[in-house]
Design an enzyme around this catalytic site. Structure first.
Site, PDB file in Angstrom:
ATOM      1  N   TRP A   1     -11.544   1.091   4.430  1.00 40.54           N
ATOM      2  CA  TRP A   1     -11.770   0.773   3.023  1.00 40.54           C
ATOM      3  C   TRP A   1     -13.240   0.924   2.640  1.00 40.54           C
ATOM      4  CZ3 TRP A   1      -6.973   1.066   2.603  1.00 40.54           C
ATOM      5  CH2 TRP A   1      -6.090   0.357   3.433  1.00 40.54           C
TER       6      TRP A   1
ATOM      7  N   TRP B   1       2.605  -4.747  -0.234  1.00 32.52           N
ATOM      8  CA  TRP B   1       1.273  -4.141  -0.159  1.00 32.52           C
ATOM      9  C   TRP B   1       0.970  -3.643   1.244  1.00 32.52           C
ATOM     10  CZ3 TRP B   1      -2.100  -2.265  -3.515  1.00 32.52           C
ATOM     11  CH2 TRP B   1      -1.930  -2.580  -4.861  1.00 32.52           C
TER      12      TRP B   1
END
Length: 456
Positions: A296, A375
């Site tokens: 990320w 998710w």
């Protein structure tokens, strides 16, 4: 007079097929109690959109109880402490509750059970978490074998009727006023779209089920077409327990065609999510698979991109339509949920937990288990998940699933565009609508490169 029975309400706001109410009503006078506990859940205290729904649902249940001359006692604070104190205050013989699996509710259940007679009932899911196990006796981690095992146990038990009568206590304990809880937005009032889109409460849930019963045959195809909204829209009613999965199953079971078979698996997915959080209580907060932390982008550089996604201004019409539908109605079409989530995680390389938190605050059906499992599935980090390199192409998805009218409804800047261009408008036809924040090919290559580096 027989000692009163407390019914501890949480996400089970109904009278029919409510085992806690059913048994309490047979045992003596009933005191229904809802405790608003914003501290125990920590970062998963009820979100803004869900608070709006909670207010409406409590108000609806209160009116239904009023037909029996009963009421809901409202308290605010630590749920376990409030219940223990209330039980002593009224001399309650027993506290009845439907079992919940969120970690803070499991802790509260243990605390209450240590002080008073707590009777936990099952009723929010088809089967209790852990009821089906692998051949070695372990809980399932993967959905497909779990689903097959649940189907082998179906149909669920027959739904219970609503109590004919509810005996009243000699005196009612003090109660908060629902309006004083401030669950409804006021400055500003951003709930107009939700009021227009939803009817809330047990009766509304059954009305929607009846309407849906005539549509379920087309679910297998219709669920993927946001422009026709082939979804059941039962998710918030099920989440808040205004209707039980057993009631839904028995109403729809036996319908011919693939539609019911597909929808049944969606109901089972709710059970699967609870089985996951029963095994991994922090699942909506912590990646199951290691080695994704370097994937990320750091939070500060990604902040503007996150806000652009949240506002529905990415330049990808189907993504923006979904994000704006979420803000306006507190809900998003299932296919579009996958597209928008994939865009955040893979096109923008933003940690899935940022999306989980946004959905938690914006969804009226925000569910700790479902939200976290969904998710982690899309991000590739979950115990059972899509592989990260499988990157959804939002422009292709939009055209494939005929999202033109859906885009016109929620992205009005593009409402005049024909189907030929609305999924990916050329620059000279975008008007005030923003350009793409990143090209699909560029985003895909960046994501795959970051993934390879994260794998070492």
């Amino acid at each position: 007079m027989t000692a009163p029975q407390i019914v501890w309400l949480r996400r089970d706001l109904r009278l029919a097929d409510q085992p806690a109410f059913h048994d309490a009503a047979q045992a003596g006078p009933v005191i229904p109690v809802y405790v608003l506990d914003d501290d125990a859940p920590g970062d998963h205290a009820i979100g803004g959109a869900a608070r709006w729904w909670l207010h409406q649902s409590l108000d609806s249940l209160s009116r239904d109880l009023g037909k029996h001359r009963s009421r809901i006692v409202l308290r605010r604070g630590d749920a376990a402490s409030e219940l223990i104190q209330l039980a002593k205050e009224v001399g309650a013989q027993c506290v009845h509750a439907i079992r919940h699996y969120e970690p803070w509710w499991r802790a509260a259940q243990r605390k209450v059970a240590g002080e008073v007679n707590l009777v936990l009932h099952d009723g929010n899911y088809l089967l209790p978490a852990g009821a089906v196990t692998t051949g070695s006796g372990d809980p399932y981690k993967i959905y497909t074998p779990f689903s097959k095992a649940v189907l082998d146990e179906m149909p669920p038990r027959e739904p219970l009727p609503a109590p004919d009568t509810i005996s009243l206590p000699e005196r009612w304990p003090d109660s908060d006023d629902l309006a004083d809880w401030g669950l409804l937005p006021s400055k500003p009032d951003w709930a107009g779209g939700m009021r227009a889109f939803w009817q809330v409460g047990e009766a509304a849930a059954h009305d929607r089920l009846e309407e849906w019963s005539g549509m379920v045959a087309d679910y297998d195809d219709g669920r993927n077409l946001p422009s026709i909204d082939g979804s059941s829209r039962l998710s918030p009613h099920l989440h808040w327990g205004e209707i039980s999965p057993a009631q839904v199953w028995h109403r729809l079971h036996g319908r011919r065609g693939q539609g019911w078979a597909t929808f049944a698996k969606e109901i089972i997915w709710r059970d699967y999510a609870q089985n996951v959080i029963a095994q991994f209580p922090d699942y909506p907060r912590k990646s199951y698979r290691d080695g994704y932390g370097d994937l990320w982008r750091s939070r500060k550089p990604a902040r503007n991109d996150l806000q652009t996604w949240q506002r529905g201004m990415t330049g990808y019409p189907v993504v923006d339509a979904g994000m704006r539908q979420l803000w306006q109605t507190g809900w998003m079409h299932n296919r579009v949920r996958m597209i928008t989530a994939s865009f955040l995680v893979k096109h923008l390389l933003i940690d899935w937990r940022e999306g989980e938190r946004w959905f938690w605050d914006c969804l009226v059906d925000a569910d700790y288990g479902n939200n976290g499992v969904n998710w982690q599935w899309i991000s590739g980090t979950g115990v059972d998940s899509n592989m990260f390199p499988r990157i959804m192409a939002p422009l292709t998805q939009s055209e494939k699933f005929d999202a033109g009218d859906y885009i016109r409804e929620f992205v009005p800047e593009l409402s005049s565009l024909p189907d030929e261009v609305i999924h990916d408008p050329p620059d000279d036809q975008r008007g005030d609508y923003p350009p793409k924040m990143i090209g699909h090919k560029e985003a895909r290559e960046r994501a795959l490169s970051a993934y390879r580096k994260s794998r070492g």
